[in-house]
Enzyme design. Structure first.
Site, PDB file in Angstrom:
ATOM      1  N   ASP A 194       0.864  -1.173   0.000  1.00 32.77           N
ATOM      2  CA  ASP A 194       0.000   0.000   0.000  1.00 32.77           C
ATOM      3  C   ASP A 194       0.907   1.232   0.000  1.00 32.77           C
ATOM      4  O   ASP A 194       2.133   1.117   0.161  1.00 32.77           O
ATOM      5  CB  ASP A 194      -0.886  -0.038   1.243  1.00 32.77           C
ATOM      6  N   ASP A 246      -0.236   5.145   1.178  1.00 33.00           N
ATOM      7  CA  ASP A 246      -0.506   6.026   2.322  1.00 33.00           C
ATOM      8  C   ASP A 246      -0.577   5.226   3.623  1.00 33.00           C
ATOM      9  O   ASP A 246      -1.282   4.223   3.718  1.00 33.00           O
ATOM     10  CB  ASP A 246      -1.826   6.763   2.118  1.00 33.00           C
ATOM     11  N   ASP A 257      -2.170  -0.669   5.702  1.00 33.86           N
ATOM     12  CA  ASP A 257      -2.608  -0.141   6.995  1.00 33.86           C
ATOM     13  C   ASP A 257      -4.109   0.091   7.107  1.00 33.86           C
ATOM     14  O   ASP A 257      -4.607   0.340   8.203  1.00 33.86           O
ATOM     15  CB  ASP A 257      -1.913   1.194   7.263  1.00 33.86           C
TER      16      ASP A 257
END
Length: 397
Positions: free
Chosen positions: A105, A107, A302
């Protein structure tokens, strides 16, 4: 040219990788809570990422912050979702002799969560580490952001990119020819956009939300090519509720759209059976790595949307997920780390491991669309040594 494939369905790519009931402990299903969010801007180190403090081990656990009760709760949670840094030897045992594929991922994983989404810039230290990872393993970034925006942040042509939660996929951007005479291909036919026909509608939705949310303080609307994000991280008081209700109203007017939620953001997406998990399966198959017993795929993320990738890896037994979180929460990831600083340390660790004989790519150093370019003498301290040496093999079949 490298080919596009239809996504593999969950459960259709069995491998010999241990299930979630194996040595890493059981997984748990994810759930969404609107207020679920990690701290936004912790103390930073010189590279701009949260400062991590480690014990005697080079792969230790960062300091737990907050109350003793919160710290104990976090440690109890990690009994089922162990920190991959403190259990790096367990990780190495799981991938012994395997070919690793890395999916990330952006961000909150490669860069901290920030107030303004346009300020989510990758540090040079992280960029160097990710570049080295891409030379050692086939590597992709799968983000909810628009693909071009993520590429602009990362600035690495060696990677595969999947934007809009995987609805916009492209292979590495490599120039034809190189200074060492290697055979390379450019990005010519690697694009894959399963929701391309929704683009005019998404454009219209973006304009609608901009008009309807312009007077909501702290809100912002982001066009991510095949989805639209309405951010409420900076909304004061209860203003975020107006963002939610507005997006719900817009979605209710279109049978072919749906709303999803992330960390202080709600998104409007097309109703297509496509998410980060199907994008991961698509890339694994496009690389020619599906149903290969010596392949282990890992995904590091996240957010709630990353659970689709964690679940896909768990159900296909093709690999496992690593959740980035400072708080305990339900997840299908098998391992955890606290923050992007810990992600950087983990990625540095697998680059070093890649030089060992345990790395299965040494015996078979290429796949469809990728070829290993990290020699045993390369190091993180000399990232320019192999500059231009990342070779993207012509994926013919």
């Amino acid at each position: 040219m490298w080919r596009s494939y239809s996504a593999a369905q969950p459960g259709t790519s069995p491998s010999t990788f241990p299930s979630s009931a194996g040595p890493f402990g059981p997984g748990s299903r994810a759930s969404f809570e609107l207020g679920d969010d990690d701290s936004m801007t912790p103390a930073t180190g010189t590279n701009g990422y949260p400062r991590a403090s480690f014990g005697d081990s080079p792969f230790g656990q960062s300091d737990l912050v907050g109350s003793d009760e919160a710290a104990q709760g976090y440690l109890a949670w990690q009994e089922n979702h162990p920190c991959i840094l403190t259990h790096f030897e367990l990780f190495k045992a799981a991938v012994e002799g395997k070919r690793l594929a890395v999916f990330l991922d952006y961000d909150g994983t490669l860069t901290p969560i920030v107030s303004n989404p346009d300020d989510a810039k990758m540090s040079e230290e992280m960029r160097n580490v990710v570049r080295a990872v891409a030379r050692a393993f086939p590597t992709a970034i799968i983000s909810g952001r628009g693909r071009e925006k993520v590429e602009g942040f990362v600035q690495l042509k060696e990677l595969f990119y999947a934007g809009s939660h995987g609805m916009d996929i492209a292979g590495p951007r490599v120039d034809n020819g190189s200074s060492n005479g290697a055979s390379c291909i450019g990005r010519t036919s690697g694009d894959f956009q399963p929701a391309a026909h929704f683009r005019p509608l998404i454009d219209d939705i973006f304009e609608q939300l901009q008009k309807r949310l312009k007077d909501v303080p702290g809100s912002s609307v982001e066009h991510n090519n095949f989805c639209v994000s309405a951010h409420f991280r900076n909304c004061p008081g209860e203003a975020w509720q107006e963002v939610i209700s507005t997006v719900e109203d817009v979605v209710s007017e279109h049978d072919d759209l749906r709303m999803t939620r992330g960390r202080k953001v709600v998104e409007i997406r097309p109703k297509v059976d496509w998410h980060k998990g199907t994008a991961l399966s698509h890339l694994v198959e496009a690389l020619g790595l599906s149903q290969q017993p010596d392949v282990v795929a890992i995904y590091v993320g996240d957010d709630h949307t990353d659970e689709d990738a964690f679940r896909t890896l768990e159900e296909t037994r093709q690999g496992f997920g690593i959740l980035v979180s400072t708080r305990p929460k339900p997840t299908r990831a098998r391992f955890t780390v606290r923050d992007p600083a810990c992600v950087q340390i983990f990625l540095s660790g697998i680059v070093e491991w890649a030089k060992s004989k345990s790395n299965g790519w040494h015996a078979n150093p290429c796949c469809n669309g990728w070829s290993m370019a990290l020699s045993s003498s390369d190091s993180m301290e000399n990232p320019s040594k192999a500059a231009g040496a990342a070779v993207v093999a012509a994926g013919t079949s």
